[in-house]
Scaffold this motif. Structure first.
Motif, PDB file in Angstrom:
ATOM      1  N   GLU A 182       0.668  -1.354  -0.002  1.00  0.00           N
ATOM      2  CA  GLU A 182      -0.069   0.004  -0.079  1.00  0.00           C
ATOM      3  C   GLU A 182       0.782   1.326  -0.134  1.00  0.00           C
ATOM      4  N   LEU A 183       2.067   1.394   0.620  1.00  0.00           N
ATOM      5  CA  LEU A 183       2.885   2.089   0.506  1.00  0.00           C
ATOM      6  C   LEU A 183       3.304   2.785  -0.582  1.00  0.00           C
ATOM      7  N   LEU A 202       2.216   4.326  -8.366  1.00  0.00           N
ATOM      8  CA  LEU A 202       2.573   3.422  -9.560  1.00  0.00           C
ATOM      9  C   LEU A 202       1.177   3.678 -10.312  1.00  0.00           C
ATOM     10  N   PRO A 203       1.416   3.553 -11.885  1.00  0.00           N
ATOM     11  CA  PRO A 203       0.240   3.787 -12.660  1.00  0.00           C
ATOM     12  C   PRO A 203      -0.629   2.444 -12.263  1.00  0.00           C
ATOM     13  N   PRO A 204      -1.943   2.596 -12.605  1.00  0.00           N
ATOM     14  CA  PRO A 204      -2.945   1.546 -11.998  1.00  0.00           C
ATOM     15  C   PRO A 204      -2.805   0.690 -13.250  1.00  0.00           C
ATOM     16  N   ARG A 205      -3.154  -0.486 -13.053  1.00  0.00           N
ATOM     17  CA  ARG A 205      -3.178  -1.816 -13.887  1.00  0.00           C
ATOM     18  C   ARG A 205      -4.459  -2.450 -13.917  1.00  0.00           C
ATOM     19  N   SER A 206      -4.806  -3.159 -14.908  1.00  0.00           N
ATOM     20  CA  SER A 206      -6.202  -3.901 -14.723  1.00  0.00           C
ATOM     21  C   SER A 206      -5.824  -5.051 -14.116  1.00  0.00           C
ATOM     22  N   ARG A 253      -0.983  -8.991 -11.295  1.00  0.00           N
ATOM     23  CA  ARG A 253       0.449  -8.743 -11.861  1.00  0.00           C
ATOM     24  C   ARG A 253       1.030  -7.744 -11.097  1.00  0.00           C
ATOM     25  N   LEU A 254       0.218  -6.730 -10.763  1.00  0.00           N
ATOM     26  CA  LEU A 254       0.719  -5.385 -10.033  1.00  0.00           C
ATOM     27  C   LEU A 254       1.607  -5.789  -8.675  1.00  0.00           C
ATOM     28  N   ILE A 255       0.815  -6.606  -7.887  1.00  0.00           N
ATOM     29  CA  ILE A 255       1.211  -7.197  -6.624  1.00  0.00           C
ATOM     30  C   ILE A 255       2.463  -7.947  -6.940  1.00  0.00           C
ATOM     31  N   ASP A 256       2.535  -9.032  -7.806  1.00  0.00           N
ATOM     32  CA  ASP A 256       3.960  -9.484  -8.184  1.00  0.00           C
ATOM     33  C   ASP A 256       4.855  -8.826  -8.559  1.00  0.00           C
ATOM     34  N   GLN A 257       4.731  -7.328  -9.022  1.00  0.00           N
ATOM     35  CA  GLN A 257       5.674  -6.827  -9.433  1.00  0.00           C
ATOM     36  C   GLN A 257       6.312  -6.056  -7.975  1.00  0.00           C
ATOM     37  N   ILE A 258       5.090  -5.618  -7.274  1.00  0.00           N
ATOM     38  CA  ILE A 258       5.862  -5.029  -6.100  1.00  0.00           C
ATOM     39  C   ILE A 258       6.372  -5.789  -5.239  1.00  0.00           C
ATOM     40  N   GLU A 259       6.184  -7.172  -5.266  1.00  0.00           N
ATOM     41  CA  GLU A 259       6.853  -8.148  -4.421  1.00  0.00           C
ATOM     42  C   GLU A 259       8.418  -8.240  -4.991  1.00  0.00           C
ATOM     43  N   THR A 260       8.422  -8.442  -6.464  1.00  0.00           N
ATOM     44  CA  THR A 260       9.598  -8.238  -7.059  1.00  0.00           C
ATOM     45  C   THR A 260      10.872  -7.001  -6.468  1.00  0.00           C
ATOM     46  N   HIS A 261       9.930  -5.808  -6.270  1.00  0.00           N
ATOM     47  CA  HIS A 261      10.548  -4.587  -5.794  1.00  0.00           C
ATOM     48  C   HIS A 261      11.108  -4.827  -4.405  1.00  0.00           C
ATOM     49  N   ILE A 262      10.354  -5.494  -3.624  1.00  0.00           N
ATOM     50  CA  ILE A 262      10.429  -5.620  -2.314  1.00  0.00           C
ATOM     51  C   ILE A 262      11.477  -6.583  -1.931  1.00  0.00           C
ATOM     52  N   ASN A 263      11.595  -7.638  -2.880  1.00  0.00           N
ATOM     53  CA  ASN A 263      12.636  -8.618  -2.754  1.00  0.00           C
ATOM     54  C   ASN A 263      14.041  -8.069  -3.147  1.00  0.00           C
ATOM     55  N   LYS A 264      13.929  -7.097  -4.057  1.00  0.00           N
ATOM     56  CA  LYS A 264      15.277  -6.070  -4.310  1.00  0.00           C
ATOM     57  C   LYS A 264      15.911  -5.615  -3.154  1.00  0.00           C
ATOM     58  N   VAL A 265      14.769  -4.880  -2.527  1.00  0.00           N
ATOM     59  CA  VAL A 265      15.293  -4.243  -1.421  1.00  0.00           C
ATOM     60  C   VAL A 265      15.897  -5.030  -0.119  1.00  0.00           C
ATOM     61  N   GLY A 308       7.354   7.356 -18.813  1.00  0.00           N
ATOM     62  CA  GLY A 308       8.045   6.132 -19.198  1.00  0.00           C
ATOM     63  C   GLY A 308       7.018   5.291 -19.748  1.00  0.00           C
ATOM     64  N   ARG A 309       5.801   5.294 -19.174  1.00  0.00           N
ATOM     65  CA  ARG A 309       4.654   4.241 -19.325  1.00  0.00           C
ATOM     66  C   ARG A 309       3.731   4.579 -20.266  1.00  0.00           C
ATOM     67  N   GLU A 310       4.193   5.732 -20.904  1.00  0.00           N
ATOM     68  CA  GLU A 310       3.132   6.322 -22.191  1.00  0.00           C
ATOM     69  C   GLU A 310       3.038   5.426 -23.284  1.00  0.00           C
ATOM     70  N   GLY A 311       1.711   5.052 -23.583  1.00  0.00           N
ATOM     71  CA  GLY A 311       1.813   3.944 -24.806  1.00  0.00           C
ATOM     72  C   GLY A 311       1.929   2.451 -24.332  1.00  0.00           C
ATOM     73  N   GLY A 312       2.093   2.320 -22.834  1.00  0.00           N
ATOM     74  CA  GLY A 312       2.269   1.032 -22.340  1.00  0.00           C
ATOM     75  C   GLY A 312       0.948   0.637 -21.875  1.00  0.00           C
ATOM     76  N   GLU A 313       0.967  -0.249 -20.974  1.00  0.00           N
ATOM     77  CA  GLU A 313      -0.306  -0.682 -20.411  1.00  0.00           C
ATOM     78  C   GLU A 313      -1.002   0.278 -19.456  1.00  0.00           C
TER      79      GLU A 313
END
Length: 210
Positions: free
Chosen positions: A128-129, A134-138, A142-154, A205-210
């Motif tokens: 939630e922090l 981050l840009p919203p996703r449908s 997948r959004l949660i998975d990506q955030i968990e990847t960032h958490i694991n990197k930290v 950087g996300r323009e034109g993306g998802e």
């Protein structure tokens, strides 16, 4: 000094202190003997690592120590500036940098509240922090998975420590106080402006993306 209190600097020689520092961070809470040896030998450690172009960062109040590349003074010649780096710089992705900034701000707020010394956040707290920036996703999963990847990197960088959880329970993370050494008070005072920069760069950087 009594017979019951041997000199800790004789138990650990200089190399036994410097080698762990070259490998990473030394924490008082996890290795009290090595920490005490470092306190006793720190003048020699500083002299030794200076030859390697490094400096010792030691915070007795927070209980951590690490090595970083020494900043060359303007008066030093070009030879010092051309020394190869022993401590590599790690480029961070924009979301990871953003998460570090948000965790540092949360740690500052926690410290102002007094009381406990350890800031522990749940996985959901950290999600939630960062998700509001981050840009919203449908695809929510997948959004949660990506955030968990960032958490694991930290976690990999050493700024979060994953705590043991009971079976079926969500993971909790301790925000390591060494984060304060990498995101200083001056940087934090410009936090709102930096957040605006992050959002502009990320959304741009996300323009034109998802």
């Amino acid at each position: 000094m009594t017979d019951a209190e041997p000199d800790i600097s004789q138990t650990y020689d200089l190399s036994a202190v410097i080698i762990p520092l070259l490998k990473g961070v030394i924490y008082q809470e996890t290795d009290g003997g090595l920490w005490n040896a470092l306190l006793n030998l720190q003048a020699r450690v500083r002299d030794y690592v200076a030859v390697l172009g490094l400096e010792l960062v030691l915070d007795e109040a927070e209980g951590y120590a690490f090595l970083r590349s020494r900043q060359a003074d303007a008066e030093e010649d070009d030879t010092a500036a051309k020394l190869p780096r022993l401590i590599a710089r790690r480029p961070l992705s924009l979301p990871v940098s953003l998460l570090l900034a948000l965790l540092r701000k949360r740690l500052a707020e926690f410290d102002r509240g007094g009381g406990e010394t350890r800031l522990v956040l749940s996985r959901e707290d950290i999600v939630e922090l960062i998700r509001v920036f981050l840009p919203p996703r449908s695809n929510e999963a997948r959004l949660i998975d990506q955030i968990e990847t960032h958490i694991n990197k930290v976690v990999e960088l050493g700024f979060l420590r994953k705590l043991k959880a009971a079976s079926g329970q969500s993971a909790n993370y301790e925000v390591r106080r060494i984060l304060k050494a990498f995101v200083d008070a001056q940087w934090l005072s410009e936090f709102d402006a930096r957040l605006a920069e992050y959002q502009a760069q990320w959304l741009g950087g996300r323009e034109g993306g998802e």
